[in-house]
Design a protein around this motif. Structure first.
Motif, short mmCIF file in Angstrom:
data_model
loop_
_atom_site.label_atom_id
_atom_site.label_comp_id
_atom_site.label_asym_id
_atom_site.label_seq_id
_atom_site.Cartn_x
_atom_site.Cartn_y
_atom_site.Cartn_z
N UNK A 133 31.04 -12.10 42.38
CA UNK A 133 31.62 -13.19 41.59
C UNK A 133 30.56 -13.88 40.74
N UNK A 134 29.39 -14.13 41.33
CA UNK A 134 28.30 -14.78 40.60
C UNK A 134 27.82 -13.88 39.46
N UNK A 135 27.66 -12.60 39.74
CA UNK A 135 27.23 -11.67 38.70
C UNK A 135 28.22 -11.64 37.54
N UNK A 136 29.50 -11.61 37.86
CA UNK A 136 30.54 -11.62 36.84
C UNK A 136 30.44 -12.90 35.99
N UNK A 137 30.30 -14.04 36.64
CA UNK A 137 30.18 -15.31 35.91
C UNK A 137 28.97 -15.28 34.98
N UNK A 138 27.85 -14.76 35.46
CA UNK A 138 26.64 -14.68 34.63
C UNK A 138 26.86 -13.74 33.44
N UNK A 139 27.58 -12.65 33.65
CA UNK A 139 27.89 -11.75 32.53
C UNK A 139 28.75 -12.45 31.49
N UNK A 140 29.55 -13.41 31.93
CA UNK A 140 30.41 -14.18 31.02
C UNK A 140 29.69 -15.40 30.44
N UNK A 141 28.40 -15.58 30.79
CA UNK A 141 27.63 -16.70 30.25
C UNK A 141 27.89 -18.02 30.95
N UNK A 142 28.35 -17.97 32.20
CA UNK A 142 28.63 -19.17 32.98
C UNK A 142 27.77 -19.19 34.23
N UNK A 143 27.14 -20.33 34.48
CA UNK A 143 26.42 -20.55 35.74
C UNK A 143 27.20 -21.56 36.55
N UNK A 144 27.46 -21.23 37.79
CA UNK A 144 28.25 -22.09 38.68
C UNK A 144 27.50 -23.39 38.99
N UNK A 145 26.25 -23.29 39.36
CA UNK A 145 25.32 -24.40 39.62
C UNK A 145 25.60 -25.22 40.87
N UNK A 146 26.56 -24.81 41.69
CA UNK A 146 26.82 -25.54 42.93
C UNK A 146 27.27 -24.57 44.03
N UNK A 147 26.53 -23.46 44.16
CA UNK A 147 26.88 -22.47 45.18
C UNK A 147 26.51 -23.00 46.56
#
Length: 184
Positions: free
Chosen positions: A132-146
């Motif tokens: 999920x994190x890798x997918x978000x990073x590929x989309x240019x989004x950082x969660x920042x609260x894992x």
């Protein structure tokens, strides 16, 4: 904190649920299931389909302006380990993020206190979170609260990443400025 619903927990129409009529015309609040610094999280039922949904209610205000972009971020995410956003409703005072209800509870609550999680199970969950994190990073989004509180489990035991309230957009190769997330 249980996410189970029951008939006894159903808020009756006309009772104060903290939601506006524009929302309550489409959803019935069943129970409160959480709260954050700027949000309330509710379990609700869509009146037309009967489907249970999780609703994150964000009060509009200058102090929480940076957190109001969560819906914009989630609209662009479609991954089996990221909770799905169905709809964003905006009224004068609130933003309602209507998301799928995982049904399995928070991942943290499912870890046995005495023995911890079995290694095979922890590997499976970690791979799902990492995907999920890798997918978000590929989309240019950082969660920042894992953190464990921001991972829920669906009815089939699959880990789902939630709470993109402190996310940021980024461009690959450029450094972020500032600090976000939970400090522990």
């Amino acid at each position: 904190m249980s996410c189970e619903s029951s008939e006894s927990s159903v808020a009756l129409r006309g009772q104060s649920t903290g939601c506006e009529p524009a929302f309550e015309d489409h959803y019935m609040v069943l129970q409160d299931i959480g709260a954050g610094a700027f949000t309330q999280v509710k379990l609700a039922r869509h009146l037309l389909t009967g489907e249970e949904v999780t609703v994150k209610v964000l009060a509009k205000g200058a102090s929480n302006f940076p957190f109001l972009s969560e819906g914009d971020t989630m609209v662009g995410l479609d991954h089996p380990n990221v909770i799905h956003l169905f709809q964003v409703m905006e009224t004068k005072n609130y933003i309602y993020l209507i998301m799928e209800h995982s049904g399995g509870g928070q991942w943290w609550d499912l870890i046995p206190e005495t023995d911890g999680m079995q290694e095979e199970d922890s590997h499976r969950v970690f791979r799902q979170i990492l995907g999920a994190v890798q997918y978000c990073h590929q989309k240019g989004t950082m969660h920042l609260d894992l953190k464990p509180e921001n991972v829920v489990v669906d009815a089939s035991g699959k880990a789902r990443l939630i709470d993109f309230g402190v996310n940021t957009r980024f461009t690959a190769g450029k450094k972020l400025k500032g600090f976000w997330g939970t400090t522990l």
